[in-house]
Motif scaffolding. Structure first.
Motif, PDB file in Angstrom:
ATOM      1  N   ILE B 177      66.704  56.459  19.529  1.00 31.64           N
ATOM      2  CA  ILE B 177      68.060  57.033  19.503  1.00 31.64           C
ATOM      3  C   ILE B 177      68.091  58.301  20.357  1.00 31.64           C
ATOM      4  O   ILE B 177      69.028  58.536  21.133  1.00 31.64           O
ATOM      5  N   ARG B 178      66.950  59.034  20.205  1.00 22.73           N
ATOM      6  CA  ARG B 178      66.878  60.291  20.975  1.00 22.73           C
ATOM      7  C   ARG B 178      66.873  59.977  22.477  1.00 22.73           C
ATOM      8  O   ARG B 178      67.508  60.647  23.283  1.00 22.73           O
ATOM      9  N   ARG B 179      66.169  58.930  22.817  1.00 16.83           N
ATOM     10  CA  ARG B 179      66.112  58.549  24.246  1.00 16.83           C
ATOM     11  C   ARG B 179      67.496  58.154  24.780  1.00 16.83           C
ATOM     12  O   ARG B 179      67.895  58.509  25.875  1.00 16.83           O
ATOM     13  N   LEU B 180      68.256  57.386  23.945  1.00 12.81           N
ATOM     14  CA  LEU B 180      69.610  56.996  24.360  1.00 12.81           C
ATOM     15  C   LEU B 180      70.493  58.224  24.587  1.00 12.81           C
ATOM     16  O   LEU B 180      71.285  58.289  25.533  1.00 12.81           O
ATOM     17  N   LYS B 181      70.312  59.172  23.667  1.00 16.64           N
ATOM     18  CA  LYS B 181      71.131  60.399  23.775  1.00 16.64           C
ATOM     19  C   LYS B 181      70.796  61.172  25.052  1.00 16.64           C
ATOM     20  O   LYS B 181      71.685  61.669  25.767  1.00 16.64           O
ATOM     21  N   ASN B 182      69.486  61.231  25.336  1.00 14.29           N
ATOM     22  CA  ASN B 182      69.045  61.949  26.530  1.00 14.29           C
ATOM     23  C   ASN B 182      69.525  61.255  27.809  1.00 14.29           C
ATOM     24  O   ASN B 182      69.733  61.882  28.839  1.00 14.29           O
ATOM     25  N   GLN B 183      69.656  59.944  27.729  1.00 12.12           N
ATOM     26  CA  GLN B 183      70.124  59.187  28.896  1.00 12.12           C
ATOM     27  C   GLN B 183      71.655  59.278  29.040  1.00 12.12           C
ATOM     28  O   GLN B 183      72.229  58.681  29.935  1.00 12.12           O
ATOM     29  N   GLU B 188      76.251  54.517  22.249  1.00 10.36           N
ATOM     30  CA  GLU B 188      75.185  53.649  21.730  1.00 10.36           C
ATOM     31  C   GLU B 188      74.288  54.426  20.782  1.00 10.36           C
ATOM     32  O   GLU B 188      73.855  53.928  19.736  1.00 10.36           O
ATOM     33  N   ALA B 189      74.030  55.703  21.170  1.00 12.77           N
ATOM     34  CA  ALA B 189      73.188  56.534  20.314  1.00 12.77           C
ATOM     35  C   ALA B 189      73.839  56.764  18.968  1.00 12.77           C
ATOM     36  O   ALA B 189      73.196  56.707  17.902  1.00 12.77           O
ATOM     37  N   ALA B 190      75.140  56.962  18.983  1.00 15.82           N
ATOM     38  CA  ALA B 190      75.868  57.202  17.720  1.00 15.82           C
ATOM     39  C   ALA B 190      75.843  55.957  16.838  1.00 15.82           C
ATOM     40  O   ALA B 190      75.641  56.044  15.613  1.00 15.82           O
ATOM     41  N   GLU B 191      76.042  54.814  17.505  1.00 18.34           N
ATOM     42  CA  GLU B 191      76.011  53.549  16.728  1.00 18.34           C
ATOM     43  C   GLU B 191      74.633  53.334  16.112  1.00 18.34           C
ATOM     44  O   GLU B 191      74.500  52.939  14.953  1.00 18.34           O
ATOM     45  N   ALA B 192      73.607  53.596  16.919  1.00 15.76           N
ATOM     46  CA  ALA B 192      72.241  53.402  16.420  1.00 15.76           C
ATOM     47  C   ALA B 192      71.949  54.358  15.274  1.00 15.76           C
ATOM     48  O   ALA B 192      71.314  53.985  14.273  1.00 15.76           O
ATOM     49  N   LEU B 193      72.431  55.564  15.426  1.00 15.96           N
ATOM     50  CA  LEU B 193      72.201  56.562  14.369  1.00 15.96           C
ATOM     51  C   LEU B 193      72.899  56.153  13.073  1.00 15.96           C
ATOM     52  O   LEU B 193      72.355  56.302  11.963  1.00 15.96           O
ATOM     53  N   ALA B 194      74.126  55.604  13.268  1.00 14.32           N
ATOM     54  CA  ALA B 194      74.860  55.148  12.067  1.00 14.32           C
ATOM     55  C   ALA B 194      74.094  54.012  11.366  1.00 14.32           C
ATOM     56  O   ALA B 194      73.975  53.978  10.118  1.00 14.32           O
ATOM     57  N   ALA B 195      73.554  53.143  12.210  1.00 17.72           N
ATOM     58  CA  ALA B 195      72.789  52.026  11.631  1.00 17.72           C
ATOM     59  C   ALA B 195      71.541  52.547  10.920  1.00 17.72           C
ATOM     60  O   ALA B 195      71.166  52.058   9.842  1.00 17.72           O
ATOM     61  N   PHE B 196      70.924  53.569  11.562  1.00 15.03           N
ATOM     62  CA  PHE B 196      69.725  54.137  10.945  1.00 15.03           C
ATOM     63  C   PHE B 196      70.042  54.745   9.585  1.00 15.03           C
ATOM     64  O   PHE B 196      69.315  54.546   8.613  1.00 15.03           O
ATOM     65  N   ARG B 197      71.153  55.485   9.550  1.00 15.08           N
ATOM     66  CA  ARG B 197      71.532  56.133   8.290  1.00 15.08           C
ATOM     67  C   ARG B 197      71.820  55.114   7.200  1.00 15.08           C
ATOM     68  O   ARG B 197      71.553  55.341   6.020  1.00 15.08           O
ATOM     69  N   LYS B 198      72.384  54.009   7.686  1.00 13.26           N
ATOM     70  CA  LYS B 198      72.694  52.960   6.717  1.00 13.26           C
ATOM     71  C   LYS B 198      71.399  52.343   6.155  1.00 13.26           C
ATOM     72  O   LYS B 198      71.273  52.061   4.974  1.00 13.26           O
ATOM     73  N   ALA B 199      70.435  52.181   7.073  1.00 10.00           N
ATOM     74  CA  ALA B 199      69.176  51.563   6.649  1.00 10.00           C
ATOM     75  C   ALA B 199      68.307  52.529   5.852  1.00 10.00           C
ATOM     76  O   ALA B 199      67.666  52.139   4.891  1.00 10.00           O
ATOM     77  N   TYR B 200      68.287  53.790   6.325  1.00  6.59           N
ATOM     78  CA  TYR B 200      67.451  54.781   5.618  1.00  6.59           C
ATOM     79  C   TYR B 200      68.315  55.959   5.209  1.00  6.59           C
ATOM     80  O   TYR B 200      68.293  57.017   5.846  1.00  6.59           O
ATOM     81  N   PRO B 201      69.125  55.829   4.184  1.00  8.41           N
ATOM     82  CA  PRO B 201      70.053  56.900   3.813  1.00  8.41           C
ATOM     83  C   PRO B 201      69.347  58.179   3.373  1.00  8.41           C
ATOM     84  O   PRO B 201      69.882  59.270   3.528  1.00  8.41           O
ATOM     85  N   ASP B 202      68.113  58.075   2.854  1.00 11.03           N
ATOM     86  CA  ASP B 202      67.429  59.253   2.330  1.00 11.03           C
ATOM     87  C   ASP B 202      66.480  59.883   3.342  1.00 11.03           C
ATOM     88  O   ASP B 202      65.808  60.860   3.036  1.00 11.03           O
ATOM     89  N   PHE B 203      66.379  59.228   4.513  1.00  7.50           N
ATOM     90  CA  PHE B 203      65.400  59.758   5.482  1.00  7.50           C
ATOM     91  C   PHE B 203      65.967  61.029   6.148  1.00  7.50           C
ATOM     92  O   PHE B 203      67.068  61.000   6.685  1.00  7.50           O
ATOM     93  N   PRO B 204      65.209  62.140   6.077  1.00  7.55           N
ATOM     94  CA  PRO B 204      65.738  63.393   6.667  1.00  7.55           C
ATOM     95  C   PRO B 204      65.819  63.300   8.206  1.00  7.55           C
ATOM     96  O   PRO B 204      64.811  62.987   8.850  1.00  7.55           O
ATOM     97  N   LEU B 205      66.988  63.570   8.744  1.00  2.66           N
ATOM     98  CA  LEU B 205      67.186  63.478  10.202  1.00  2.66           C
ATOM     99  C   LEU B 205      66.698  64.752  10.875  1.00  2.66           C
ATOM    100  O   LEU B 205      66.851  65.848  10.329  1.00  2.66           O
ATOM    101  N   PRO B 206      66.083  64.599  12.037  1.00  3.84           N
ATOM    102  CA  PRO B 206      65.679  65.817  12.774  1.00  3.84           C
ATOM    103  C   PRO B 206      66.902  66.617  13.245  1.00  3.84           C
ATOM    104  O   PRO B 206      68.002  66.060  13.352  1.00  3.84           O
ATOM    105  N   GLU B 207      66.691  67.886  13.585  1.00  5.40           N
ATOM    106  CA  GLU B 207      67.773  68.812  13.915  1.00  5.40           C
ATOM    107  C   GLU B 207      68.593  68.311  15.107  1.00  5.40           C
ATOM    108  O   GLU B 207      69.813  68.365  15.104  1.00  5.40           O
ATOM    109  N   ASP B 208      67.907  67.800  16.142  1.00  2.00           N
ATOM    110  CA  ASP B 208      68.591  67.411  17.377  1.00  2.00           C
ATOM    111  C   ASP B 208      69.482  66.197  17.215  1.00  2.00           C
ATOM    112  O   ASP B 208      70.319  65.904  18.065  1.00  2.00           O
ATOM    113  N   LEU B 209      69.298  65.434  16.146  1.00  5.97           N
ATOM    114  CA  LEU B 209      70.089  64.213  15.982  1.00  5.97           C
ATOM    115  C   LEU B 209      71.168  64.356  14.904  1.00  5.97           C
ATOM    116  O   LEU B 209      71.891  63.404  14.635  1.00  5.97           O
TER     117      LEU B 209
END
Lengths: 190, 210
Positions: B177-183, B188-209
């Protein structure tokens, strides 16, 4: 088929399963044995019973038969034993008479035998025959048996001794004594 | 009469007396007994033959009963074993229910791709053909499987990218996701992040994302 065979050969053939051999043997000896019994016990009914028993003993003893002795000696030994049993069962005194043997029978020599028949006196002869039968029946059992074994069984003194289980001398003495009495009885009639 | 004491006259007289004869019925009875004594006994059936029928019947009954019991036991034993395959999927399905729900589309996507590859090799070996002739046929069949696998692989990889939860670790997914954002692919990065949050709701997100 069995006509020319001796008694012993017939008995051996019967032992080996030839029923016809027994029949030939039976025909040969039936009348003599029956008369021996009838003269001994006096009753046809008892003679019948003893006769049947003796022949059945012959049948049952066939496997043990050996031609060591004459068949007639063997047959009359069986008959003698059966007769003694019969006397014992009847409680008759004839058993005791077997032990009552006279030592001396020289009187026989003093009684002359009849040299020839009297052809003119048929009636007298018939009376003699009847008297002889009466005299035989009146003999002590042992003497009567010895006489009958000699006449009916045609046994020698040795064979009579073997059949009755006594010594030859005893058998001879019994026979001599029986003849003495019979001649004496007939002489009285004449 | 004995020779020693022979009295021919007395013997002749005695023979004239005749005497009795045994009754004919007695003759018949004695002769019959004598014949019966030497008559071969009727052939008796051997003992084993006399018992053959009862023993065979008993053996048949025992064998039938044993077979029946064995079959019944086998059926009873097979019944509980046959049931679990029907019920078994219910138990594991309950545990990672969420993960499976995510995986469903992936498996559906894989399904049409695999069967042709698996079904292809089947007709390849010809039973009636000798061993020497079999080899040249079997080799092309193996090549076909390999080629098909190669063609399927990118598709699977592409699918795997869309269904990250099963193909990657959360860290790998976030790195992507970070790579998509950098590109500069913000959507696409936002969609992927949303999917990630859906899959891992409790996983702490890094500051940059965040």
């Amino acid at each position: 088929m069995h006509e020319g065979m001796g008694d012993e050969a017939l008995m051996l053939a019967y032992r080996d399963g030839d029923a016809g051999a027994f029949e030939a043997l039976y025909r040969r000896w039936r009348s003599r044995l029956y008369r021996y019994l009838l003269r001994q016990c006096g009753s046809p009914a008892q003679a019948d019973e003893l006769f049947q028993d003796i022949w059945l003993k012959v049948v049952n003893a066939r496997r043990g038969y050996e031609a060591a002795a004459k068949f007639s000696t063997w047959l009359f030994r069986i008959a003698h034993n059966r007769l003694v049993d019969h006397y014992r069962a009847q409680g008759r005194v004839e058993v005791a008479s077997y032990d009552d043997d006279p030592d001396d029978a020289d009187v026989v020599a003093a009684i002359p035998a009849r040299a020839q028949e009297q052809p003119e006196a048929l009636l007298v002869r018939k009376a003699l025959v009847e008297e002889l039968v009466r005299q035989i029946e009146a003999l002590p059992a042992a003497q009567r048996e010895t006489f009958l074994l000699s006449e009916e069984g045609e046994l020698t003194l040795e064979e009579i001794a073997a059949a009755t289980g006594v010594s030859r001398e005893t058998a001879k003495s019994r026979l001599r004594y029986a003849l003495n009495k019979l001649r004496a009885g007939l002489r009285e009639l004449k | 009469m004995t020779d020693e004491l022979r009295d021919e006259e007395l013997s002749r007289l005695y023979r004239e007396s005749g005497g009795g004869e045994p009754p004919s019925a007695l003759d018949a009875a004695i002769l019959a007994a004598a014949r019966a004594a030497v008559k071969p006994p009727p052939r008796r059936r051997p003992l084993w033959r006399a018992w053959a029928l009862p023993v065979s019947v008993a053996a048949t009954v025992v064998l039938t009963a044993t077979l029946t019991l064995t079959v019944q036991r086998e059926q009873e034993r097979a019944a509980p074993e046959a049931l679990p395959p029907v019920q078994a999927p219910a138990a594991p399905a309950a545990a990672p229910a969420q993960a499976l729900q995510e995986a469903k589309p992936t498996r559906k996507a894989e399904a049409p791709a695999l069967p042709p590859a698996a079904a292809e090799p089947k007709p390849a070996p010809a039973p009636a053909v000798p061993m020497s002739a079999e080899r040249p046929q079997a080799a092309p069949a193996a090549d076909a499987v390999e080629l098909r696998a190669k063609s399927v692989a990118p598709a699977l990889r592409k699918e795997a990218a869309g269904s990250a939860p099963l193909a990657r670790t959360p860290e790998q997914w976030l790195e992507e996701i970070r790579r998509l954002k950098n590109q500069g692919k913000e959507t696409e990065a936002a969609e992927a992040l949303a999917a990630f949050r859906k899959a891992y709701p409790d996983f702490p997100l890094p500051e940059d994302l965040r």
